[in-house]
Design a protein around this motif. Structure first.
Motif: not given
Length: 125
Positions: A18-21, A31-33, A48-56, A73-75
């Motif tokens: 499954l892919r959750l959005s 800027t947000y995480d 479960v999971a984390f991603i920073s604003w930059s994706g780095d 997808d920041n856009a």
């Protein structure tokens, strides 16, 4: 007012994907995480999971590492959780969360100010 709307949950057989959005709106800061948590019936909510604003910076909980992937997808102000090789013990309500600013890692619920309503994921054996 910040709103987070999750989608993509449902019923899937064990071994499936499954892919959750999670789409964010009403943001006043660029800027947000973001993160994903889940809560199974009768249990506490868990990271479960984390991603920073930059994706780095991203991090996946050990319990799902190698099977789940987080991306953003920041856009579109949207974060995704790709879940593969699903197991019945993964049945839970999955929540996305957001807070302004950016850090290298946010694991605790208290590190997120905004939460979605959750989406049910049910994995049959």
């Amino acid at each position: 007012q910040v709103q987070l709307v999750e989608s993509g949950g449902g019923l899937v057989q064990a071994g499936g994907s499954l892919r959750l959005s999670c789409a964010a709106s009403g943001l006043t800061v660029r800027t947000y995480d973001m993160g994903w948590f889940r809560q199974a019936s009768g249990k506490e909510r868990e990271f479960v999971a984390f991603i920073s604003w930059s994706g780095d910076n991203s991090y996946i909980a050990d319990s799902v590492k190698g099977r789940f992937t987080i991306s953003g997808d920041n856009a579109k102000n949207t974060v995704y959780l790709q879940m593969n090789s699903l197991k019945p013990e993964g049945t839970a309500v999955y929540y996305c969360a957001l807070d302004y600013g950016t850090r290298s890692l946010r694991l605790a619920e208290t590190e997120y100010r905004y939460w979605g309503q959750g989406t049910q994921v049910t994995i049959s054996s």
